[in-house]
Scaffold this active site. Structure first.
Site, PDB file in Angstrom:
ATOM      1  N   HIS A 266       0.784  -1.230  -0.092  1.00  0.00           N
ATOM      2  CA  HIS A 266      -0.075   0.073   0.052  1.00  0.00           C
ATOM      3  C   HIS A 266       0.893   1.311  -0.252  1.00  0.00           C
ATOM      4  CE1 HIS A 266      -3.707   2.469   0.894  1.00  0.00           C
ATOM      5  NE2 HIS A 266      -2.942   3.156   1.475  1.00  0.00           N
ATOM      6  N   CYS A 267       0.835   1.941  -0.950  1.00  0.00           N
ATOM      7  CA  CYS A 267       1.679   3.154  -1.317  1.00  0.00           C
ATOM      8  C   CYS A 267       0.891   4.367  -0.752  1.00  0.00           C
ATOM      9  CB  CYS A 267       1.966   3.377  -2.688  1.00  0.00           C
ATOM     10  SG  CYS A 267       3.209   4.943  -2.843  1.00  0.00           S
TER      11      CYS A 267
END
Length: 423
Positions: A266-267
């Site tokens: 998850h960025c």
């Protein structure tokens, strides 16, 4: 109570991820806008190229700049591979049917207890002593029969293993002697039978395809290119938040609140996950952004002004403070983006994900896989093709459980081997 606590935790994670993504977007916009303003205002190669008769140099840079901006905005709203396909809906329906079945069973039990209470049965019904004794005798007889059957099956397994070892020894002797690996395997199998350990036999057409396992491990301790790891198949995985089954390499993201197929990470910079559907888009963004930032470093250094005099250093800092700040910001982000681009190129080429590389021991299907083996790789070119040329609306890929045997394409000896490791 537990369901409410999990719901509050999920909501707090979503709010924290949303606020972090907003802050990251603000920082990204400030950096991109500030660098572009500095390059337009300060005299340098970009302004000279745009003011000249042939603005090819500046036009190419601006094309990379705005391509990176469009890719970033596209990534924010992209689908990383959320489980919303028909297969996922069927899994959800199965989970809902099982939940309703459990609810109906529990409500049926409540109704029965209520009916018994209305009839005056305060406690469980009384059982006659003769009936209890007969039931106990029947259970003892059943357990004895089961024990006899298990002992008979164990003796058959040991006899089959002994026959296999005899055939293996005869075959090795006919070849002119045993190698050290074959001798160790036969000795391990013979010792396991003498100690009474369970020996499993996988019957196939040839003796080369038969694997002896002692207590779940391959006799001899190696995996080999033609052997197996001896690990049992991974149990079906399920998500307690989505109440459904999970495909292999799927993970529930608490920041997004959904399950992502071939989950990478998850960025928080884009406020979204990177998964099966948008991994190629993420790589192209890193590629264009790295070129833009590196080019920005060169353009920023071209805006420096030089003077002569006694106070040369102080005058230089006064004149070039904006250019120096712009250059330092570009250098900092260039190091981060270059490392990410190199790392994700390596992941795509070897068929891995960030989640599997950073936490292999916490993933059920990665436990027991040798370190130098990339279990989901089908070769570098095919791995790149599967990521870059994947259709947009293709269904989630059904990955095979990596229990072996492994292929030669799943071992990149030039990246990691017994002598060195690049990572």
């Amino acid at each position: 109570m537990a369901a409410e606590k999990a719901k509050r935790f999920s909501q707090s994670k979503k709010e924290h991820a949303r606020s972090a993504s907003h802050g990251a977007f603000f920082c990204w916009a400030l950096l991109k806008g500030g660098v572009l303003c500095c390059l337009f205002v300060l005299p340098g190669d970009l302004t000279i190229s745009l003011q000249s008769g042939s603005p090819v140099y500046g036009g190419v840079y601006l094309s990379f700049y705005f391509t990176a901006v469009l890719l970033y905005l596209r990534l924010i709203k992209s689908d990383p591979g959320f489980l919303t396909s028909e297969e996922h809906h069927s899994l959800l329906e199965d989970g809902e049917m099982r939940r309703r079945s459990k609810d109906s069973d529990s409500s049926h039990g409540i109704e029965m207890r209520a009916r018994a209470a209305s009839l005056g049965m305060a406690g469980p019904p009384k059982v006659e002593p003769d009936l209890t004794a007969s039931v106990a005798a029947a259970l003892d007889k059943k357990h004895q029969a089961s024990a006899d059957e298990n002992a008979h099956s164990d003796s058959e397994d040991i006899q089959a293993a002994e026959e296999f070892v005899d055939k293996l020894a005869a075959r090795l002797s006919s070849r002119g002697g045993r190698g050290p690996a074959q001798a160790d395997n036969a000795a391990a199998a013979q010792g396991a039978m003498e100690e009474g350990a369970p020996v499993k036999r996988r019957a196939t057409d040839g003796l080369d395809e038969i694997t002896l396992c002692v207590e779940g491990e391959v006799a001899g301790g190696g995996y080999g290119m033609e052997g197996a790891t001896g690990r049992a198949p991974t149990a079906p995985r399920s998500c307690e938040h989505c109440r459904t089954k999970q495909l292999l390499r799927t993970k529930h993201c608490h920041d997004c609140g959904r399950c992502v197929t071939t989950f990478d990470h998850h960025c928080f910079w884009i406020g979204n996950c990177v998964g099966e559907q948008n991994h190629r888009l993420f790589w192209w963004y890193l590629f264009c952004e790295t070129i833009t930032i590196s080019w920005g470093c060169s353009l920023s250094s071209s805006t420096f002004q030089y003077t002569d005099g006694a106070n040369f250093l102080s005058q230089w800092f006064m004149l070039n403070t904006p250019s120096l700040i712009c250059l330092l910001m570009c250098l900092g982000f260039l190091v981060m983006l270059g490392a990410l681009l190199f790392f994700h190129t390596y992941l795509i080429y070897t068929g891995q994900t960030t989640w599997e590389v950073t936490r292999p021991q916490q993933i059920s299907y990665m436990r027991g896989v040798p370190k130098e083996i990339y279990p989901f790789s089908e070769g570098g070119c095919i791995n790149i093709q599967m990521v870059c040329c994947r259709p947009r609306k293709a269904p989630p890929r059904a990955w095979q459980d990596p229990i072996g045997p492994y292929k030669e394409t799943q071992k990149f000896w030039w990246i990691e081997n017994e002598h060195y490791s690049c990572f």
